[in-house]
Design an enzyme around this catalytic site. Structure first.
Site, mmCIF file in Angstrom:
data_model
loop_
_atom_site.group_PDB
_atom_site.id
_atom_site.type_symbol
_atom_site.label_atom_id
_atom_site.label_comp_id
_atom_site.label_asym_id
_atom_site.label_seq_id
_atom_site.Cartn_x
_atom_site.Cartn_y
_atom_site.Cartn_z
ATOM 1 C CB VAL A 35 2.199 3.275 -5.658
ATOM 2 C CG1 VAL A 35 1.064 2.653 -5.643
ATOM 3 C CG2 VAL A 35 3.036 3.638 -6.885
ATOM 4 C CB CYS A 36 2.468 3.826 0.473
ATOM 5 S SG CYS A 36 3.510 1.844 -0.661
ATOM 6 C CB THR A 37 1.693 8.822 -1.096
ATOM 7 O OG1 THR A 37 2.555 8.547 0.190
ATOM 8 C CG2 THR A 37 0.771 10.401 -0.722
#
Length: 153
Positions: free
Chosen positions: A45-47
């Site tokens: 999700v951070c990516t």
């Protein structure tokens, strides 16, 4: 810990980017600033969250906004991650040392995990916090919502 309140003056900071150059928030007065916090580099999700900033970089520019991607990861880690993700326009900032100090100042540090919450914080041209949204750790922020909020400020 309670997130920073809308209407308050954004706490100033200087954080290293991936080139270990200090980015000073006060230098961006006259522009809106998006502080897009992600809990940990190298996660799915951070990516996607950081890629969404990069893909929409030109839209941010038309809205007089500087987007920053922040986490408590070391700058060397974020540098390698940015290279893998081909992030070249959006500055990725490291709140590694003192660990999470800026995240704490914004009320979004999670002590038990040693990382920030996932959050978007919009600061106006005068340095006032105008919008704060906290997301679940595995929740992807809606970039269209962020752009819509920026367009109304």
């Amino acid at each position: 810990m309670k997130p920073i309140e809308i209407g308050s003056l954004a706490p100033d900071f200087t954080l290293d980017d991936i080139l270990e150059q200090g980015i000073h928030l006060a230098d961006y007065r006259g522009k809106k600033v998006l502080l897009s916090w992600h809990p940990a580099a190298w996660t799915g999700v951070c990516t996607d969250q950081m890629r969404s900033l990069e893909v929409n970089y030109e839209k941010f520019q038309t809205l007089n906004t500087v987007p920053f991607g922040l986490s408590c990861d070391p700058s060397a880690c974020k540098k390698a991650w940015a290279a893998v993700l081909s992030i070249g326009d959006v500055a990725l900032l490291s709140d590694f040392w003192p660990h999470g100090k800026v995240a704490r100042n914004y009320g979004i540090f999670i002590d038990e995990f040693g990382m920030s919450q996932r959050a978007n914080i919009i600061i106006d041209e005068a340095g006032i916090v105008k919008w704060v949204k906290i997301y679940g750790l595995s929740e992807m922020p809606d970039i269209d919502e962020v752009l819509q909020v920026l367009a109304t400020l």
